[in-house]
Write a protein that holds these residues in place. Structure first.
Motif, PDB file in Angstrom:
ATOM      1  N   SER A 451       1.024  -1.298   0.088  1.00 25.49           N
ATOM      2  CA  SER A 451       0.091   0.149  -0.010  1.00 25.49           C
ATOM      3  C   SER A 451       0.731   1.201  -0.044  1.00 25.49           C
ATOM      4  CB  SER A 451      -1.073  -0.033   1.271  1.00 25.49           C
ATOM      5  OG  SER A 451      -0.156   0.031   2.456  1.00 25.49           O
ATOM      6  N   PHE A 452       2.219   1.244   0.655  1.00 26.06           N
ATOM      7  CA  PHE A 452       2.871   2.414   0.686  1.00 26.06           C
ATOM      8  C   PHE A 452       3.236   2.447  -0.781  1.00 26.06           C
ATOM      9  CE2 PHE A 452       4.238   2.121   5.245  1.00 26.06           C
ATOM     10  CZ  PHE A 452       3.653   3.344   5.659  1.00 26.06           C
ATOM     11  N   LEU A 453       3.763   1.563  -1.268  1.00 21.99           N
ATOM     12  CA  LEU A 453       4.217   1.481  -2.819  1.00 21.99           C
ATOM     13  C   LEU A 453       3.142   2.126  -3.967  1.00 21.99           C
ATOM     14  CD1 LEU A 453       7.136  -1.261  -2.948  1.00 21.99           C
ATOM     15  CD2 LEU A 453       7.367   1.054  -2.264  1.00 21.99           C
ATOM     16  N   SER A 454       2.043   1.405  -3.745  1.00 17.58           N
ATOM     17  CA  SER A 454       0.991   1.988  -4.594  1.00 17.58           C
ATOM     18  C   SER A 454       0.788   3.675  -4.262  1.00 17.58           C
ATOM     19  CB  SER A 454      -0.041   0.987  -4.663  1.00 17.58           C
ATOM     20  OG  SER A 454      -0.681   1.178  -3.270  1.00 17.58           O
ATOM     21  N   GLU A 455       0.946   3.967  -3.041  1.00 18.43           N
ATOM     22  CA  GLU A 455       0.720   5.365  -2.636  1.00 18.43           C
ATOM     23  C   GLU A 455       1.930   6.377  -3.112  1.00 18.43           C
ATOM     24  OE1 GLU A 455      -0.120   6.141   1.544  1.00 18.43           O
ATOM     25  OE2 GLU A 455      -0.118   8.231   1.230  1.00 18.43           O
ATOM     26  N   TYR A 483       6.825  -6.810  -4.044  1.00 21.59           N
ATOM     27  CA  TYR A 483       5.632  -5.763  -4.276  1.00 21.59           C
ATOM     28  C   TYR A 483       5.532  -4.917  -5.304  1.00 21.59           C
ATOM     29  CZ  TYR A 483       5.202  -6.333   0.911  1.00 21.59           C
ATOM     30  OH  TYR A 483       5.004  -6.946   2.140  1.00 21.59           O
ATOM     31  N   LEU A 484       6.772  -4.601  -5.737  1.00 24.01           N
ATOM     32  CA  LEU A 484       6.644  -3.626  -7.102  1.00 24.01           C
ATOM     33  C   LEU A 484       6.303  -4.421  -8.220  1.00 24.01           C
ATOM     34  CD1 LEU A 484      10.096  -1.570  -6.511  1.00 24.01           C
ATOM     35  CD2 LEU A 484       7.805  -0.757  -6.554  1.00 24.01           C
ATOM     36  N   LYS A 485       6.872  -5.697  -8.265  1.00 19.00           N
ATOM     37  CA  LYS A 485       6.366  -6.641  -9.453  1.00 19.00           C
ATOM     38  C   LYS A 485       4.765  -6.928  -9.324  1.00 19.00           C
ATOM     39  CE  LYS A 485      10.763  -8.855 -10.455  1.00 19.00           C
ATOM     40  NZ  LYS A 485      11.634 -10.121 -10.192  1.00 19.00           N
ATOM     41  N   ASP A 486       4.224  -6.927  -8.276  1.00 18.36           N
ATOM     42  CA  ASP A 486       3.006  -7.267  -7.864  1.00 18.36           C
ATOM     43  C   ASP A 486       1.971  -5.922  -8.341  1.00 18.36           C
ATOM     44  OD1 ASP A 486       3.624  -9.833  -6.880  1.00 18.36           O
ATOM     45  OD2 ASP A 486       3.312  -8.983  -4.828  1.00 18.36           O
ATOM     46  N   LEU A 487       2.576  -4.807  -8.329  1.00 19.60           N
ATOM     47  CA  LEU A 487       2.062  -3.763  -8.730  1.00 19.60           C
ATOM     48  C   LEU A 487       2.315  -3.403 -10.366  1.00 19.60           C
ATOM     49  CD1 LEU A 487       3.126  -1.238  -5.864  1.00 19.60           C
ATOM     50  CD2 LEU A 487       0.774  -2.094  -6.335  1.00 19.60           C
ATOM     51  N   GLY A 488       2.835  -4.422 -11.107  1.00 22.04           N
ATOM     52  CA  GLY A 488       3.000  -4.277 -12.379  1.00 22.04           C
ATOM     53  C   GLY A 488       4.343  -3.829 -12.962  1.00 22.04           C
ATOM     54  N   TYR A 489       5.426  -3.417 -11.973  1.00 25.56           N
ATOM     55  CA  TYR A 489       6.609  -2.861 -12.754  1.00 25.56           C
ATOM     56  C   TYR A 489       7.300  -3.908 -13.023  1.00 25.56           C
ATOM     57  CZ  TYR A 489       5.097   1.514 -10.561  1.00 25.56           C
ATOM     58  OH  TYR A 489       4.598   2.680 -10.538  1.00 25.56           O
ATOM     59  N   GLN A 491      10.755  -6.019 -14.797  1.00 21.22           N
ATOM     60  CA  GLN A 491      12.167  -6.292 -14.099  1.00 21.22           C
ATOM     61  C   GLN A 491      13.123  -5.077 -14.632  1.00 21.22           C
ATOM     62  OE1 GLN A 491      13.150  -9.316 -12.492  1.00 21.22           O
ATOM     63  NE2 GLN A 491      14.777  -7.883 -11.766  1.00 21.22           N
ATOM     64  N   GLU A 492      12.934  -4.648 -15.706  1.00 21.92           N
ATOM     65  CA  GLU A 492      14.029  -3.580 -16.365  1.00 21.92           C
ATOM     66  C   GLU A 492      13.657  -2.322 -15.497  1.00 21.92           C
ATOM     67  OE1 GLU A 492      11.985  -5.543 -18.297  1.00 21.92           O
ATOM     68  OE2 GLU A 492      13.610  -6.829 -18.243  1.00 21.92           O
ATOM     69  N   GLU A 493      12.531  -2.140 -14.940  1.00 21.03           N
ATOM     70  CA  GLU A 493      12.296  -0.965 -14.225  1.00 21.03           C
ATOM     71  C   GLU A 493      12.761  -0.759 -12.910  1.00 21.03           C
ATOM     72  OE1 GLU A 493       8.170   0.906 -16.776  1.00 21.03           O
ATOM     73  OE2 GLU A 493       7.787  -0.708 -15.236  1.00 21.03           O
ATOM     74  N   ILE A 494      13.203  -1.956 -12.188  1.00 23.55           N
ATOM     75  CA  ILE A 494      13.726  -2.005 -11.029  1.00 23.55           C
ATOM     76  C   ILE A 494      15.194  -2.372 -10.777  1.00 23.55           C
ATOM     77  CG2 ILE A 494      13.262  -3.175  -8.879  1.00 23.55           C
ATOM     78  CD1 ILE A 494      10.384  -4.234 -10.128  1.00 23.55           C
ATOM     79  N   TYR A 495      15.830  -1.544 -10.119  1.00 24.41           N
ATOM     80  CA  TYR A 495      17.144  -2.074  -9.787  1.00 24.41           C
ATOM     81  C   TYR A 495      17.205  -2.087  -8.399  1.00 24.41           C
ATOM     82  CZ  TYR A 495      22.267  -2.402  -9.657  1.00 24.41           C
ATOM     83  OH  TYR A 495      23.434  -3.122  -9.401  1.00 24.41           O
ATOM     84  N   ALA A 496      17.967  -3.266  -7.825  1.00 22.93           N
ATOM     85  CA  ALA A 496      18.036  -3.598  -6.422  1.00 22.93           C
ATOM     86  C   ALA A 496      19.588  -3.595  -6.284  1.00 22.93           C
ATOM     87  CB  ALA A 496      17.518  -4.811  -6.154  1.00 22.93           C
TER      88      ALA A 496
END
Ligand code: FAD
Ligand code: NAD
Length: 499
Positions: A451-455, A483-489, A491-496
């Motif tokens: 919920s924090f991330l979707s906000e 969570y980010l993947k669950d929200l539809g982002y 792999q290319e949009e995420i860097y860990a």
């Protein structure tokens, strides 16, 4: 990392390994181990692992392994070199496990030892002018292998490296020159080219490095101590004129002097280390270095991510890093093995600092329109240079949002600077989220959640190009990515940022 039983910390392991106890069960003998013999030792109670041709009995170490027994068991009775390199090639296992050494693999090691360059017969030659290029296992096509040459004037020695790569810059060249030993490393994508020689004559302390970006030429300029004519550059050392995968090159360290130590919060300090004059080293945005200290007779190595001395508020000014210093923001843990030793360093003391590592590429930010930085605790450190780079050099960026998770208000790093920056630059916004706030905290409370991330993580436009960078405790990062993947982002949009 898994929770370890009490009495099973790294310090406890160091104590056990120094106790004189026979940890291999071989009463001090070293043996030759065949593949068949190795394979027999594949249980928790009797576990041998081969790393780079050396076999260790890791049974006594099982309970001390920070990654847990099951991880170690994955390599039981086999060659664990690749697994080891994937997870923590920077850990000095030779020092940590020296009392567990059973012996060498018989016949031939399963994995080739690191840093052993091939075609060394060439190295017997004195260096005088251009040498033939050496092609090594794992090197890319011959025409991509860099080469070098050298020339001299009365007072200077110039080593010219032809990288065959456009866009050479200060971050891709690392030079060290100490006691006549010169080492120059050029990063070419995921490969590294090294020139390493014992110079023929002494040179002065300072080294200059210049680049001809368009033609990919790098010059290392040394000042002769005495104005005499050199007959040759010097004697080649082990890694000289090699072009191999970066991953296969051992870490190189130089000693840096601690010049200041400033409090950032109640438990976090900003350490300023000065590079030797004869070192040219710029740590790229998003990369870390390793610090090495001898603690109770054992070499201990930990990674840290350099920051800037402060957050510049005016991004039209050049970056405040001067190339001569490395700034590290480090949390001192009351039971931390490494950070306690670090905190005991006095101004003027030296510590070993490695070459930079990490696979973050600035180009990932260069095309972003919305940049989200999710940081927890000292996971803020990679965000500092990233923030500076994004706001200074990425013209297409519309929004940069830092979502900063901490336990309490007192733990927030550079809060004042971040708030000032948010006031000054309208593209930048910061949100603090506390997991253990006091009653008077009026801001957001909790841990990372969907919920924090979707906000907070929202594209500024329906199809805007997004990059989300995340760094913090392992579980924080893992949960955040999920969570980010669950929200539809994607792999290319995420860097860990991880080890
Ligand atoms: P440790 O002795 O490892 O212990 C730290 C704390 O955790 C102690 O309280 C200890 O009791 C507890 N602990 C340790 N292991 C376990 C376990 N298995 N189970 C339960 N509790 C445990 N840190 C920074 O401060 N700044 C940085 O810039 C930074 N950059 C990093 C970059 C990378 C790529 C990585 C991977 C880590 C980075 N770190 C950074 C963390 C740093 O490398 C060390 O892990 C940290 O400084 C702690 O080291 P230590 O030896 O003092 O603590
Ligand atoms: P901390 O214990 O003070 O926690 C800060 C916040 O992280 C907490 O308030 C909470 O919101 C979150 N958090 C902590 N544990 C969590 C969990 N299990 N699940 C979900 N959220 C959690 O943090 P710290 O002591 O400053 O530790 C920072 C961590 O960041 C260290 O583990 C360090 O190794 C890591 N780090 C990694 C890099 C890298 O590049 N990989 C760089 C710097 C720091």
């Amino acid at each position: 990392q898994v929770p370890l039983k009490p009495g099973r910390s790294l310090m406890d392991w160091i104590r056990l390994s120094k106790s004189g106890k026979d940890l291999t069960g071989l009463k001090g003998r070293l043996i030759e181990v065949t593949e068949d013999e190795l394979a027999k030792h594949n249980t928790k109670e009797d576990c041998w692992i081969c790393i780079r041709g050396f076999v260790y009995n890791v049974t006594p170490y099982m309970e001390y392994h920070p990654g847990g027994e099951d991880e170690l068991m994955k390599a039981a009775g086999t060659d664990g070199t690749d697994l080891f390199d994937q997870v923590h090639r920077w850990v000095n296992y030779e020092s940590m496990l020296k009392e567990c050494l059973v012996g060498r693999m018989a016949v031939k090691p399963i994995a080739a030892p690191k840093e052993i360059s091939s075609t060394l017969s060439e190295d017997k030659k004195q260096l005088n002018g251009m040498l033939p290029e050496k092609k090594l296992p794992g090197a890319s096509a011959k025409d991509l292998t860099p080469s070098y040459n050298w020339f001299q004037t009365d007072s200077l020695i110039t080593i010219v490296i032809y990288t065959k790569q456009k866009g050479m810059n200060a971050e891709l060249v690392i030079v060290d020159c100490q006691d006549k030993r010169l080492r120059g490393e050029i990063i070419v994508d995921d490969h590294s080219y090294v020139v390493e020689v014992d110079l023929d004559h002494a040179v002065q302390d300072n080294v200059a490095v210049t680049f001809a970006e368009k033609v990919g030429k790098v010059e290392i300029i040394l000042k002769k101590k005495d104005n005499i004519h050199w007959k040759m550059l010097g004697q080649p050392l082990e890694s000289h004129n090699t072009f191999i995968k970066r991953m296969d090159r051992g870490l190189f360290y130089r000693k840096c002097k601690l010049v200041s130590k400033m409090e950032v919060t109640h438990d976090t300090k900003l350490f300023c280390l000065m590079l030797p004059k004869s070192t040219h080293l710029h740590v790229p945005t998003g990369q870390h270095v390793y610090l090495k200290q001898i603690i109770a007779g054992t070499e201990v190595v930990k990674p840290y991510t350099p920051v800037l001395p402060y957050l510049p508020l005016d991004f039209k000014q050049p970056s405040p890093s001067d190339g001569a210093h490395i700034y590290l923001m480090i949390k001192i843990y009351s039971c931390g093995l490494f950070t306690q030793a670090l905190d005991h360093l006095q101004i003027g003391d030296c510590i070993s600092v490695s070459n930079p590592e990490g696979n973050f590429k600035k180009s990932q930010v260069q095309t972003s329109e919305d940049l989200f930085l999710l940081a927890a605790g000292t996971g803020f450190t990679p965000m500092v240079k990233l923030l500076n780079f994004a706001l200074t050099e990425v013209s297409c960026l519309r929004t940069v949002k830092l979502i900063f998770f901490n336990k309490t208000e007192d733990d927030i790093l550079w809060r004042n600077q971040l708030e000032q920056l948010a006031l000054k630059d309208e593209r930048f916004e910061v949100q603090f989220i506390l997991s253990q706030p006091t009653k008077d905290w009026v801001g957001k409370e909790g841990k990372i959640s969907s919920s924090f991330l979707s906000e907070f993580v929202k594209r500024s436009r329906k199809d805007s190009k997004v990059l989300i960078c995340i760094c913090g405790p392992t579980l924080f990062t893992e949960q955040g990515v999920q969570y980010l993947k669950d929200l539809g982002y994607s792999q290319e949009e995420i860097y860990a940022f991880t080890a």
